[in-house]
Design a protein around this motif. Structure first.
Motif, PDB file in Angstrom:
ATOM      1  N   GLN A  74       0.694  -1.237   0.128  1.00  0.00           N
ATOM      2  CA  GLN A  74       0.091  -0.072   0.170  1.00  0.00           C
ATOM      3  C   GLN A  74       0.799   1.176  -0.016  1.00  0.00           C
ATOM      4  OE1 GLN A  74      -2.713  -0.137   3.258  1.00  0.00           O
ATOM      5  NE2 GLN A  74      -3.635  -2.178   2.684  1.00  0.00           N
ATOM      6  N   ARG A  75       0.437   2.179  -0.770  1.00  0.00           N
ATOM      7  CA  ARG A  75       1.299   3.501  -0.969  1.00  0.00           C
ATOM      8  C   ARG A  75       1.343   4.070   0.495  1.00  0.00           C
ATOM      9  NH1 ARG A  75      -0.110   8.863  -4.825  1.00  0.00           N
ATOM     10  NH2 ARG A  75       1.923   9.786  -4.250  1.00  0.00           N
ATOM     11  N   ALA A  76       0.371   4.337   1.077  1.00  0.00           N
ATOM     12  CA  ALA A  76       0.465   4.995   2.587  1.00  0.00           C
ATOM     13  C   ALA A  76       1.236   4.473   3.327  1.00  0.00           C
ATOM     14  CB  ALA A  76      -0.976   5.238   3.063  1.00  0.00           C
ATOM     15  N   THR A  77       1.361   3.204   3.543  1.00  0.00           N
ATOM     16  CA  THR A  77       2.188   2.405   4.481  1.00  0.00           C
ATOM     17  C   THR A  77       3.488   2.543   4.084  1.00  0.00           C
ATOM     18  OG1 THR A  77       1.781   0.327   3.338  1.00  0.00           O
ATOM     19  CG2 THR A  77       0.465   0.844   5.336  1.00  0.00           C
ATOM     20  N   ALA A  78       4.130   2.276   2.733  1.00  0.00           N
ATOM     21  CA  ALA A  78       5.180   2.418   2.301  1.00  0.00           C
ATOM     22  C   ALA A  78       5.946   3.796   2.323  1.00  0.00           C
ATOM     23  CB  ALA A  78       5.116   2.179   0.702  1.00  0.00           C
ATOM     24  N   LEU A  79       5.049   4.843   2.199  1.00  0.00           N
ATOM     25  CA  LEU A  79       5.527   6.278   2.469  1.00  0.00           C
ATOM     26  C   LEU A  79       5.701   6.582   3.892  1.00  0.00           C
ATOM     27  CD1 LEU A  79       3.168   8.377   0.059  1.00  0.00           C
ATOM     28  CD2 LEU A  79       5.758   7.847  -0.239  1.00  0.00           C
ATOM     29  N   ARG A  80       5.016   5.970   4.842  1.00  0.00           N
ATOM     30  CA  ARG A  80       5.095   6.121   6.231  1.00  0.00           C
ATOM     31  C   ARG A  80       6.491   5.308   6.876  1.00  0.00           C
ATOM     32  NH1 ARG A  80       2.915   8.044  10.816  1.00  0.00           N
ATOM     33  NH2 ARG A  80       1.142   8.749   9.729  1.00  0.00           N
ATOM     34  N   VAL A  82       9.055   5.058   4.894  1.00  0.00           N
ATOM     35  CA  VAL A  82      10.241   5.739   4.270  1.00  0.00           C
ATOM     36  C   VAL A  82      10.431   6.954   5.284  1.00  0.00           C
ATOM     37  CG1 VAL A  82      10.993   7.170   2.612  1.00  0.00           C
ATOM     38  CG2 VAL A  82      10.052   4.842   1.962  1.00  0.00           C
ATOM     39  N   SER A  83       9.331   7.473   5.598  1.00  0.00           N
ATOM     40  CA  SER A  83       9.458   8.742   6.435  1.00  0.00           C
ATOM     41  C   SER A  83       9.855   8.273   8.080  1.00  0.00           C
ATOM     42  CB  SER A  83       7.891   9.462   6.563  1.00  0.00           C
ATOM     43  OG  SER A  83       6.966   8.645   7.370  1.00  0.00           O
ATOM     44  N   TYR A  84       9.619   7.430   8.321  1.00  0.00           N
ATOM     45  CA  TYR A  84      10.058   6.760   9.554  1.00  0.00           C
ATOM     46  C   TYR A  84      11.622   6.674   9.530  1.00  0.00           C
ATOM     47  CZ  TYR A  84      11.130   3.060  13.103  1.00  0.00           C
ATOM     48  OH  TYR A  84      11.785   2.538  13.980  1.00  0.00           O
ATOM     49  N   GLY A  85      12.038   5.919   8.677  1.00  0.00           N
ATOM     50  CA  GLY A  85      13.430   5.852   8.206  1.00  0.00           C
ATOM     51  C   GLY A  85      14.536   7.109   8.220  1.00  0.00           C
ATOM     52  N   LEU A  86      13.809   7.981   7.325  1.00  0.00           N
ATOM     53  CA  LEU A  86      14.488   9.366   7.136  1.00  0.00           C
ATOM     54  C   LEU A  86      14.381  10.374   8.377  1.00  0.00           C
ATOM     55  CD1 LEU A  86      13.789   9.705   3.332  1.00  0.00           C
ATOM     56  CD2 LEU A  86      15.734   8.788   4.534  1.00  0.00           C
ATOM     57  N   THR A 179       9.485   7.815  17.820  1.00  0.00           N
ATOM     58  CA  THR A 179       8.403   7.129  18.595  1.00  0.00           C
ATOM     59  C   THR A 179       6.944   7.375  17.881  1.00  0.00           C
ATOM     60  OG1 THR A 179       9.549   7.778  20.580  1.00  0.00           O
ATOM     61  CG2 THR A 179       7.141   7.574  20.817  1.00  0.00           C
ATOM     62  N   LEU A 180       6.772   8.542  17.411  1.00  0.00           N
ATOM     63  CA  LEU A 180       5.481   8.969  16.864  1.00  0.00           C
ATOM     64  C   LEU A 180       5.209   8.297  15.232  1.00  0.00           C
ATOM     65  CD1 LEU A 180       5.032  12.491  17.913  1.00  0.00           C
ATOM     66  CD2 LEU A 180       4.089  10.658  18.999  1.00  0.00           C
ATOM     67  N   LEU A 181       6.158   8.428  14.602  1.00  0.00           N
ATOM     68  CA  LEU A 181       5.680   8.025  13.107  1.00  0.00           C
ATOM     69  C   LEU A 181       5.652   6.523  12.834  1.00  0.00           C
ATOM     70  CD1 LEU A 181       8.664  10.260  11.543  1.00  0.00           C
ATOM     71  CD2 LEU A 181       6.363  10.481  11.004  1.00  0.00           C
ATOM     72  N   PRO A 182       6.135   5.602  13.495  1.00  0.00           N
ATOM     73  CA  PRO A 182       5.952   4.224  13.250  1.00  0.00           C
ATOM     74  C   PRO A 182       4.672   3.587  13.742  1.00  0.00           C
ATOM     75  CG  PRO A 182       7.661   4.219  14.717  1.00  0.00           C
ATOM     76  CD  PRO A 182       7.373   5.801  14.502  1.00  0.00           C
ATOM     77  N   ARG A 183       4.283   4.406  14.621  1.00  0.00           N
ATOM     78  CA  ARG A 183       3.028   3.749  15.718  1.00  0.00           C
ATOM     79  C   ARG A 183       1.698   3.346  14.801  1.00  0.00           C
ATOM     80  NH1 ARG A 183       3.320   3.528  20.839  1.00  0.00           N
ATOM     81  NH2 ARG A 183       5.076   4.563  21.804  1.00  0.00           N
ATOM     82  N   PRO A 184       1.268   4.014  13.755  1.00  0.00           N
ATOM     83  CA  PRO A 184       0.305   3.530  12.933  1.00  0.00           C
ATOM     84  C   PRO A 184       0.404   2.029  12.162  1.00  0.00           C
ATOM     85  CG  PRO A 184       0.507   5.781  12.630  1.00  0.00           C
ATOM     86  CD  PRO A 184       1.722   5.411  13.386  1.00  0.00           C
ATOM     87  N   LEU A 185       1.676   1.799  12.116  1.00  0.00           N
ATOM     88  CA  LEU A 185       2.334   0.572  11.325  1.00  0.00           C
ATOM     89  C   LEU A 185       2.278  -0.650  12.189  1.00  0.00           C
ATOM     90  CD1 LEU A 185       5.102   2.114   8.960  1.00  0.00           C
ATOM     91  CD2 LEU A 185       2.681   1.639   8.259  1.00  0.00           C
ATOM     92  N   LEU A 186       2.699  -0.410  13.572  1.00  0.00           N
ATOM     93  CA  LEU A 186       2.972  -1.388  14.412  1.00  0.00           C
ATOM     94  C   LEU A 186       2.016  -2.510  14.648  1.00  0.00           C
ATOM     95  CD1 LEU A 186       5.046   0.538  17.028  1.00  0.00           C
ATOM     96  CD2 LEU A 186       5.935  -0.879  15.160  1.00  0.00           C
ATOM     97  N   PRO A 187       0.670  -1.953  14.997  1.00  0.00           N
ATOM     98  CA  PRO A 187      -0.594  -3.193  14.874  1.00  0.00           C
ATOM     99  C   PRO A 187      -0.403  -4.170  13.866  1.00  0.00           C
ATOM    100  CG  PRO A 187      -1.056  -1.008  15.529  1.00  0.00           C
ATOM    101  CD  PRO A 187       0.168  -0.795  14.892  1.00  0.00           C
ATOM    102  N   LYS A 188      -0.265  -3.485  12.591  1.00  0.00           N
ATOM    103  CA  LYS A 188      -0.504  -4.557  11.406  1.00  0.00           C
ATOM    104  C   LYS A 188       0.700  -5.288  10.885  1.00  0.00           C
ATOM    105  CE  LYS A 188      -2.610  -4.286   6.817  1.00  0.00           C
ATOM    106  NZ  LYS A 188      -3.286  -3.519   5.530  1.00  0.00           N
ATOM    107  N   PHE A 189       1.679  -4.595  11.023  1.00  0.00           N
ATOM    108  CA  PHE A 189       3.133  -5.333  10.553  1.00  0.00           C
ATOM    109  C   PHE A 189       3.985  -5.637  11.445  1.00  0.00           C
ATOM    110  CE2 PHE A 189       1.446  -1.955   7.422  1.00  0.00           C
ATOM    111  CZ  PHE A 189       1.279  -2.914   6.360  1.00  0.00           C
TER     112      PHE A 189
END
Length: 312
Positions: A74-80, A82-86, A179-189
């Protein structure tokens, strides 16, 4: 049942404590590397650490059945990610190593430990979450602790280099974004997949500033061992331990145990690197650690907000 719960809690506390100690040791290992080999830059070491640790975590996730490639569908999760890494992992690791290189591991780690207060300020300014009295007291303690470290009681001069304060401050901001950026991704991935990709993406993108393969760094056996300590003992193992610990203890308890990181960095730097810290440094560091503990103990409002933030 009660005995089992106590055993699980103790297991979680031990895992999180050891993980934080290992993170502290990684800063000391980096400081040793910078002293042993002046050709090793913070950028090069961060690239090697991120790419290596990211690949190890993703391979581990693949064998563990995490399905790490699902995050890119999914584009949204991929962008997030990347933003988490950078925006998250780059400042929290590269800027931290820069602070270590220009200063020392204890001071860099203590300044980075101010990250939770950056989060509180973010909540106040952008989400209108007013700090409670204990949180406000913690912020005041952290401010005076930082002031003692930076000035050594002489308000008209700096006791540490401005460049250390600059990189350390950026690393503290990185703790907040990390701390903030990856939180929406953690429950699913899952934490392994999210962090693995974040590290790998960040490490690869840093090559824009200097390709890691162009720096022909000659390493001795001792220096190579220190790099392996940073990658394995200072990144992969503590991350897996801390993620596993969160299955047994509350995030507030885990955040309290984060205090072992600056304490470990201080103890090992003094013991093995002969780093000299003044009473101002020690007292200021203890004020900051106590302040973060106060924030963590009163963190229910923050946790509730993070849960709502995750669903946005």
């Amino acid at each position: 049942m009660a005995t089992m719960n106590r055993q699980h809690h103790l297991r979680g506390v031990l895992l999180a404590s050891v993980a934080c100690i290992l993170w502290g040791i990684s800063g000391v290992a980096a400081s040793s590397l910078f002293m042993l080999n002046p050709h090793i830059t913070a950028l090069w070491l961060t690239q090697v650490r991120m790419i290596s640790a990211g690949m190890i975590l993703l391979v581990f996730g693949q064998f563990a059945g995490v399905k790490p490639f699902a995050i890119w569908r999914q584009r949204a999760t991929a962008l997030r990610v990347v933003s988490y890494g950078l925006l998250g992992l780059v400042p929290v690791q590269l800027c931290y190593f820069e602070a270590v290189k220009f200063g020392n591991a204890p001071i860099a780690t203590i300044i980075q430990y101010l990250g939770p207060f950056i989060i509180s300020i973010y909540f106040l300014l952008f989400k209108h979450v007013t700090p409670t009295r204990p949180e406000a007291l913690g912020m005041i303690m952290a401010f005076f602790g930082t002031l003692l470290i930076v000035t050594h009681g002489h308000l008209n001069s700096l006791a540490i280099s401005p460049v250390v304060l600059f990189w350390g401050g950026l690393s503290a901001i990185g703790v907040a974004t990390n701390t903030l950026l990856p939180r929406p991704l953690l429950p699913k991935f899952g934490a392994v997949s999210v962090t693995g990709w974040g590290l790998l993406v960040a490490g690869i993108c840093l090559n824009v500033f200097g390709p890691v393969w162009q720096d022909h760094v000659t390493l001795t056996g001792a220096e190579l061992a220190l790099i392996l300590v940073i990658i394995i003992l200072g990144t992969v193992i503590p991350f897996l331990m801390f993620a596993h610990a969160l299955g047994y203890i509350l995030p507030t308890t885990a955040s309290l145990l984060d205090a072992f990181e600056p304490l470990a960095a201080t103890v090992f730097s003094v013991a093995f690197l002969n780093v000299q810290l003044t009473n101002y440094d020690l007292f200021g560091g203890m004020l900051i650690i106590l302040a973060v503990m106060a924030l963590s103990l009163n963190g229910r409002k923050m946790i509730n907000f993070l849960r709502s933030f995750r669903t946005e």
